[in-house]
Design an enzyme around this catalytic site. Structure first.
Site, short mmCIF file in Angstrom:
data_model
loop_
_atom_site.label_atom_id
_atom_site.label_comp_id
_atom_site.label_asym_id
_atom_site.label_seq_id
_atom_site.Cartn_x
_atom_site.Cartn_y
_atom_site.Cartn_z
N GLU A 309 -19.96 53.18 17.61
CA GLU A 309 -19.37 54.52 17.79
C GLU A 309 -18.07 54.65 17.01
O GLU A 309 -17.76 55.73 16.49
CB GLU A 309 -19.14 54.80 19.28
CG GLU A 309 -20.39 54.78 20.14
CD GLU A 309 -21.45 55.72 19.64
OE1 GLU A 309 -21.09 56.80 19.12
OE2 GLU A 309 -22.65 55.39 19.76
N ASP A 393 -23.96 51.50 11.97
CA ASP A 393 -24.45 50.12 12.15
C ASP A 393 -23.81 49.18 11.13
O ASP A 393 -23.45 48.04 11.45
CB ASP A 393 -25.97 50.08 12.01
CG ASP A 393 -26.69 50.53 13.26
OD1 ASP A 393 -26.01 50.77 14.28
OD2 ASP A 393 -27.93 50.66 13.22
#
Length: 454
Positions: A309, A393
């Site tokens: 996040e 990611d």
């Protein structure tokens, strides 16, 4: 209704054939995508190697059966919708219903706003009946074929149909009145006012979402200091420069899906962690339901999700997504406004020259005329959202959380057990996120690149 005198002249019959061709191609493409996914599902008999030991074969088989059921129903739904929609266009269904609504109120009023209300009511009844072939196919054929157990007595479906008609009017009636009144009041450039209103509304959501929507999910509070989780998350937040005062946790009421998300900007930015993401919801076992025991992530895995996040934050995905959505909606409204004022479009679906009902214009433009643009825009936005996920990611990988993020993804999947195998083309046109197998493969690729670079 005001039209540009210079609007290009096009034979209404030719325009009708173009609309029907666009409709046909759109449905055929969706059927092809669903068939590809169905064939992929048929071939995926064994649990993927990456998930063996995580998902029991019997649960995988059940998820596969459900996916096959869903795809076959999806294909049937598009076939039926394509046939009926083509017939509606060719035989002038919308002028027929408009004429029926006009004759219903002929002794009371001839104002378009009230005729539109009756038109929408009749259309709602028709749409409910239109769903019957798909419902019958699902309940009488697919459930028997795949052995799913969702059968109810026939009168239940009848009652649900009546209830849907009644409840839909609670929303559709005021919305219809608002649309017709707004277009009549705002004039030719009403669509630009709609865009400005939507832009202001999204800004309002950024400010007030935590206070309006979050209470419906559960109680939100700052992540309490003094815990191991707080210390672990603080490490990664300190590295990236994200303030711990903007990390929140939600004690959910009934939600079971494990999730965390970032949104906002400046002093309104925040990372929100659902308690379902924590192992055993961060509670003693005696306070849990039996099915909640053992679910959730370990602290290092939660930190890996937070690192993901933080990648959204550092890469500016919230700003980019907001800007893209506003530009997309502006283009949508401009194109909608141009098509909405095209008189040949109304004549193509069967209306006499000069009759251009506002509410019908909304339906035929959004449902038929704008299909190519909306389909392409949806594909590009889904591609961009998946690109954001890969970028986040990659950010977590560079912080050193590759293995923990991989384990977190597997554990989240194990807690919810959806079918993991998707056709790549189907996924590109329908998924906001990469599939679990794609994300695991991407992390593996990043590990390989890091190994060879070192």
């Amino acid at each position: 209704m005001v039209f540009y005198d210079s609007w290009p002249k096009l034979e209404p019959r030719h325009l009708l054939y173009i609309l029907m061709l666009v409709l046909f191609i759109d449905h055929i493409w969706e059927i092809i995508l669903a068939k590809r996914q169905q064939l992929t599902c048929l071939g995926a008999i064994l649990v993927p190697e990456e998930l063996r030991g995580i998902i029991p074969p019997e649960i995988y088989h059940r998820a596969r059966i459900y996916e096959l059921h869903k795809m076959e129903l999806f294909i049937w739904k598009h076939v039926i919708d394509m046939i009926i929609s083509l017939l509606e266009l060719y035989f002038g269904f919308y002028p027929f219903v408009w004429g029926l609504a006009t004759s219903t109120l002929s002794s009371l009023t001839s104002q378009e706003i009230w005729i539109s209300l009756i038109f929408v009511f009749y259309l709602t009844i028709y749409i409910t009946l239109r769903c019957l072939p798909v419902l019958l196919y699902d309940k009488c054929i697919l459930e028997l074929r795949y052995g799913t157990q969702h059968r109810f007595p026939c009168y239940i479906y009848f009652c649900m149909g009546l209830l849907s008609i009644v409840l839909s009017q609670i929303i559709l009636a005021p919305l219809t009145l608002l649309i017709v009144f707004s277009v009549q009041s705002l004039g030719y450039f009403f669509f630009l006012y709609f865009w400005v209103l939507w832009a202001l509304f999204t800004i309002f959501l950024v400010f007030f979402l935590p206070y309006l929507c979050i209470p419906c999910i559960g109680h939100q509070r700052r992540l309490p200091p003094g815990t191991t989780l707080y210390a672990d998350i603080k490490q990664v937040c300190d590295v990236t420069g994200f303030p711990m005062s903007r990390v929140f946790i939600i004690r959910t009421k009934s939600m079971q899906y494990s999730n965390a998300y970032f949104y906002g900007s400046c002093c309104l930015k925040r990372i929100v962690i659902f308690d379902t993401l924590l192992y055993n919801k961060g509670l003693p076992i005696q306070e849990l339901q039996p099915y909640e025991v053992g679910r959730g992530l370990s602290n290092p895995q939660v930190v890996a999700v937070v690192a993901h996040e933080l990648g959204h934050w550092r890469k500016g995905h919230f700003y980019k997504a907001t800007l893209i959505m506003k530009v997309h909606f502006l283009l949508t409204m401009v194109l909608f406004g141009l098509l909405f004022h095209c008189p040949q479009l109304y004549q193509a679906v069967g209306f006499v020259p000069g009759l251009c009902p506002i509410i019908v214009g909304f339906i035929i433009v959004l449902r038929f005329a704008m299909t190519p643009y909306l389909t392409l825009a949806n594909f590009l936005m889904l591609w961009n959202l998946r690109r954001f996920e890969y970028a986040a990611d990659r950010f977590a990988h560079r912080l050193g959380y590759s293995m923990q993020l991989r384990l977190a993804l597997i554990k989240i999947y194990a807690d919810h057990m959806s079918f993991p195998v998707y056709d790549s083309c189907y996924a590109r046109w329908h998924h906001t996120h990469p599939t679990i197998l794609q994300r695991l493969a991407y992390q593996q690729r990043l590990d390989s690149e890091a190994y060879y670079n070192n």
